[in-house]
Design a protein around this motif. Sequence first.
Motif, PDB file in Angstrom:
ATOM      1  N   TRP A  24       0.851  -1.333   0.130  1.00  0.00           N
ATOM      2  CA  TRP A  24      -0.195   0.008   0.032  1.00  0.00           C
ATOM      3  C   TRP A  24       0.819   1.252   0.017  1.00  0.00           C
ATOM      4  CZ3 TRP A  24      -3.946  -2.601   3.624  1.00  0.00           C
ATOM      5  CH2 TRP A  24      -5.055  -3.036   2.871  1.00  0.00           C
ATOM      6  N   SER A  25       2.198   1.201   0.167  1.00  0.00           N
ATOM      7  CA  SER A  25       3.061   2.375   0.189  1.00  0.00           C
ATOM      8  C   SER A  25       3.025   3.196  -1.128  1.00  0.00           C
ATOM      9  CB  SER A  25       4.381   1.883   0.432  1.00  0.00           C
ATOM     10  OG  SER A  25       5.024   1.174  -0.548  1.00  0.00           O
ATOM     11  N   HIS A  26       2.766   2.779  -2.169  1.00  0.00           N
ATOM     12  CA  HIS A  26       2.400   3.386  -3.388  1.00  0.00           C
ATOM     13  C   HIS A  26       1.299   4.299  -3.457  1.00  0.00           C
ATOM     14  CE1 HIS A  26      -0.100  -0.007  -4.436  1.00  0.00           C
ATOM     15  NE2 HIS A  26      -0.630   0.848  -5.524  1.00  0.00           N
ATOM     16  N   LYS A  27       0.349   3.988  -2.726  1.00  0.00           N
ATOM     17  CA  LYS A  27      -1.028   4.606  -2.550  1.00  0.00           C
ATOM     18  C   LYS A  27      -1.377   5.670  -1.634  1.00  0.00           C
ATOM     19  CE  LYS A  27      -5.581   3.522  -4.212  1.00  0.00           C
ATOM     20  NZ  LYS A  27      -6.586   2.462  -4.794  1.00  0.00           N
ATOM     21  N   PHE A  28      -0.909   5.046  -0.431  1.00  0.00           N
ATOM     22  CA  PHE A  28      -1.174   5.786   1.055  1.00  0.00           C
ATOM     23  C   PHE A  28       0.153   5.975   1.614  1.00  0.00           C
ATOM     24  CE2 PHE A  28      -4.717   2.564   0.045  1.00  0.00           C
ATOM     25  CZ  PHE A  28      -5.561   3.500  -0.103  1.00  0.00           C
ATOM     26  N   THR A  29      -0.011   6.717   2.808  1.00  0.00           N
ATOM     27  CA  THR A  29       1.163   7.075   3.661  1.00  0.00           C
ATOM     28  C   THR A  29       1.341   5.986   4.667  1.00  0.00           C
ATOM     29  OG1 THR A  29       0.734   9.258   3.686  1.00  0.00           O
ATOM     30  CG2 THR A  29       1.970   8.632   5.360  1.00  0.00           C
ATOM     31  N   VAL A  30       2.501   5.279   4.620  1.00  0.00           N
ATOM     32  CA  VAL A  30       2.510   4.004   5.425  1.00  0.00           C
ATOM     33  C   VAL A  30       4.096   4.434   6.200  1.00  0.00           C
ATOM     34  CG1 VAL A  30       3.471   1.730   4.934  1.00  0.00           C
ATOM     35  CG2 VAL A  30       1.752   2.497   3.834  1.00  0.00           C
ATOM     36  N   GLU A  31       4.011   3.849   7.318  1.00  0.00           N
ATOM     37  CA  GLU A  31       5.173   3.942   8.241  1.00  0.00           C
ATOM     38  C   GLU A  31       5.374   2.510   8.837  1.00  0.00           C
ATOM     39  OE1 GLU A  31       5.010   6.690  11.713  1.00  0.00           O
ATOM     40  OE2 GLU A  31       3.530   7.891  10.474  1.00  0.00           O
ATOM     41  N   THR A  32       6.396   1.985   8.738  1.00  0.00           N
ATOM     42  CA  THR A  32       6.985   0.676   9.206  1.00  0.00           C
ATOM     43  C   THR A  32       8.345   0.705   9.909  1.00  0.00           C
ATOM     44  OG1 THR A  32       8.426   0.049   7.274  1.00  0.00           O
ATOM     45  CG2 THR A  32       5.944  -0.612   7.385  1.00  0.00           C
ATOM     46  N   GLU A  33       8.135   0.149  11.216  1.00  0.00           N
ATOM     47  CA  GLU A  33       9.237  -0.328  11.995  1.00  0.00           C
ATOM     48  C   GLU A  33       9.133  -1.693  12.438  1.00  0.00           C
ATOM     49  OE1 GLU A  33       8.782   1.811  15.965  1.00  0.00           O
ATOM     50  OE2 GLU A  33       8.213   3.351  14.685  1.00  0.00           O
ATOM     51  N   ASP A  34      10.132  -2.178  13.149  1.00  0.00           N
ATOM     52  CA  ASP A  34      10.534  -3.505  13.652  1.00  0.00           C
ATOM     53  C   ASP A  34       9.263  -4.024  14.112  1.00  0.00           C
ATOM     54  OD1 ASP A  34      11.302  -6.288  13.733  1.00  0.00           O
ATOM     55  OD2 ASP A  34      12.037  -5.933  15.590  1.00  0.00           O
ATOM     56  N   GLY A  35       8.198  -4.914  13.489  1.00  0.00           N
ATOM     57  CA  GLY A  35       7.032  -5.450  14.273  1.00  0.00           C
ATOM     58  C   GLY A  35       5.727  -4.565  14.191  1.00  0.00           C
ATOM     59  N   GLY A  37       3.405  -1.501  11.897  1.00  0.00           N
ATOM     60  CA  GLY A  37       3.106  -0.889  10.724  1.00  0.00           C
ATOM     61  C   GLY A  37       1.743   0.055  10.833  1.00  0.00           C
ATOM     62  N   ARG A  38       1.838   1.291  10.216  1.00  0.00           N
ATOM     63  CA  ARG A  38       0.804   2.356  10.185  1.00  0.00           C
ATOM     64  C   ARG A  38       0.660   2.365   8.925  1.00  0.00           C
ATOM     65  NH1 ARG A  38       4.513   4.007  13.950  1.00  0.00           N
ATOM     66  NH2 ARG A  38       3.594   3.964  16.165  1.00  0.00           N
ATOM     67  N   ILE A  39      -0.927   2.606   8.623  1.00  0.00           N
ATOM     68  CA  ILE A  39      -1.317   2.892   7.096  1.00  0.00           C
ATOM     69  C   ILE A  39      -2.298   4.100   7.245  1.00  0.00           C
ATOM     70  CG2 ILE A  39      -2.200   2.074   4.967  1.00  0.00           C
ATOM     71  CD1 ILE A  39      -1.132  -0.905   6.063  1.00  0.00           C
ATOM     72  N   ASN A  40      -2.216   4.905   6.510  1.00  0.00           N
ATOM     73  CA  ASN A  40      -3.217   6.134   6.542  1.00  0.00           C
ATOM     74  C   ASN A  40      -3.774   6.143   5.443  1.00  0.00           C
ATOM     75  OD1 ASN A  40      -4.631   8.534   6.801  1.00  0.00           O
ATOM     76  ND2 ASN A  40      -2.870   9.845   7.504  1.00  0.00           N
ATOM     77  N   PHE A  41      -5.201   5.738   5.480  1.00  0.00           N
ATOM     78  CA  PHE A  41      -6.197   5.480   4.076  1.00  0.00           C
ATOM     79  C   PHE A  41      -6.828   6.774   4.066  1.00  0.00           C
ATOM     80  CE2 PHE A  41      -5.935   1.242   5.910  1.00  0.00           C
ATOM     81  CZ  PHE A  41      -5.478   0.563   4.880  1.00  0.00           C
ATOM     82  N   GLY A  42      -6.442   7.935   4.544  1.00  0.00           N
ATOM     83  CA  GLY A  42      -7.276   9.174   4.366  1.00  0.00           C
ATOM     84  C   GLY A  42      -8.199   9.447   5.648  1.00  0.00           C
ATOM     85  N   ASP A  43      -9.589   8.914   5.575  1.00  0.00           N
ATOM     86  CA  ASP A  43     -10.338   9.001   6.449  1.00  0.00           C
ATOM     87  C   ASP A  43     -10.384   7.922   7.221  1.00  0.00           C
ATOM     88  OD1 ASP A  43     -11.518   7.096   4.984  1.00  0.00           O
ATOM     89  OD2 ASP A  43     -13.545   7.698   4.887  1.00  0.00           O
ATOM     90  N   SER A  44      -9.392   6.785   7.046  1.00  0.00           N
ATOM     91  CA  SER A  44      -9.227   5.867   8.187  1.00  0.00           C
ATOM     92  C   SER A  44      -7.743   5.349   8.555  1.00  0.00           C
ATOM     93  CB  SER A  44      -9.698   4.476   7.732  1.00  0.00           C
ATOM     94  OG  SER A  44     -11.484   4.772   7.402  1.00  0.00           O
ATOM     95  N   ARG A  45      -7.464   4.978   9.590  1.00  0.00           N
ATOM     96  CA  ARG A  45      -6.162   4.565   9.874  1.00  0.00           C
ATOM     97  C   ARG A  45      -5.965   3.073  10.101  1.00  0.00           C
ATOM     98  NH1 ARG A  45      -6.984   9.306  11.714  1.00  0.00           N
ATOM     99  NH2 ARG A  45      -7.448   8.666  13.918  1.00  0.00           N
ATOM    100  N   CYS A  46      -4.932   2.469  10.013  1.00  0.00           N
ATOM    101  CA  CYS A  46      -4.900   0.849  10.509  1.00  0.00           C
ATOM    102  C   CYS A  46      -3.357   1.023  11.118  1.00  0.00           C
ATOM    103  CB  CYS A  46      -4.725   0.180   9.051  1.00  0.00           C
ATOM    104  SG  CYS A  46      -4.335  -1.454   9.450  1.00  0.00           S
ATOM    105  N   LEU A  47      -3.307   0.093  12.384  1.00  0.00           N
ATOM    106  CA  LEU A  47      -2.141   0.073  12.966  1.00  0.00           C
ATOM    107  C   LEU A  47      -2.073  -1.528  13.020  1.00  0.00           C
ATOM    108  CD1 LEU A  47       0.118   0.786  14.821  1.00  0.00           C
ATOM    109  CD2 LEU A  47      -1.613   0.748  16.618  1.00  0.00           C
ATOM    110  N   LEU A  48      -0.868  -2.133  12.604  1.00  0.00           N
ATOM    111  CA  LEU A  48      -0.533  -3.478  12.519  1.00  0.00           C
ATOM    112  C   LEU A  48       0.495  -3.693  13.580  1.00  0.00           C
ATOM    113  CD1 LEU A  48      -0.691  -3.978   8.704  1.00  0.00           C
ATOM    114  CD2 LEU A  48      -2.433  -4.750  10.599  1.00  0.00           C
ATOM    115  N   THR A  49       0.341  -4.588  14.343  1.00  0.00           N
ATOM    116  CA  THR A  49       1.413  -4.967  15.681  1.00  0.00           C
ATOM    117  C   THR A  49       1.727  -6.336  15.726  1.00  0.00           C
ATOM    118  OG1 THR A  49       0.588  -2.835  16.851  1.00  0.00           O
ATOM    119  CG2 THR A  49       2.205  -4.291  18.025  1.00  0.00           C
ATOM    120  N   ALA A  50       2.997  -6.712  15.679  1.00  0.00           N
ATOM    121  CA  ALA A  50       3.339  -8.335  15.682  1.00  0.00           C
ATOM    122  C   ALA A  50       3.640  -8.490  17.359  1.00  0.00           C
ATOM    123  CB  ALA A  50       4.571  -8.387  14.696  1.00  0.00           C
ATOM    124  N   LYS A  51       2.955  -9.436  17.710  1.00  0.00           N
ATOM    125  CA  LYS A  51       2.932  -9.737  19.298  1.00  0.00           C
ATOM    126  C   LYS A  51       3.104 -11.283  19.212  1.00  0.00           C
ATOM    127  CE  LYS A  51       0.936  -5.872  21.143  1.00  0.00           C
ATOM    128  NZ  LYS A  51       0.281  -5.345  22.029  1.00  0.00           N
TER     129      LYS A  51
END
Length: 102
Positions: A24-35, A37-51
């Motif tokens: 999704w990095s080509h279409k949306f603002t994305v941030e990643t670090e070890d484990g 990920g954050r994706i900003n879809f505009g009106d919505s946001r997604c946080l992914l966490t590896a645990k």
Amino acid sequence: MLTTSAALNTNEAHRLIKRLCAHWSHKFTVETEDGLGRINFGDSRCLLTAKSEQLHIELDCPNEITAERMQQVVFDHLKRMAKTELTEPVWSTSNVECALGQ
């Protein structure tokens, strides 16, 4: 804002976060670090966490209709990228009131 979250049992959480964010990095603002990920879809946001053996997903959406759509979009993309089968997540939802100006 409506917050909805789920946890998927998988031993490939780190890899899935990297792949989904790269996808999704080509279409949306994305941030990643070890484990993480954050994706900003505009009106919505997604946080992914590896645990441990789980992938935690948190979605912030403006309303219930958008939340339901985003839940399906994120999960469909994760299923396509996973090496093993993922079980349909159970989503929990909470409403978050904006406290601006208080």
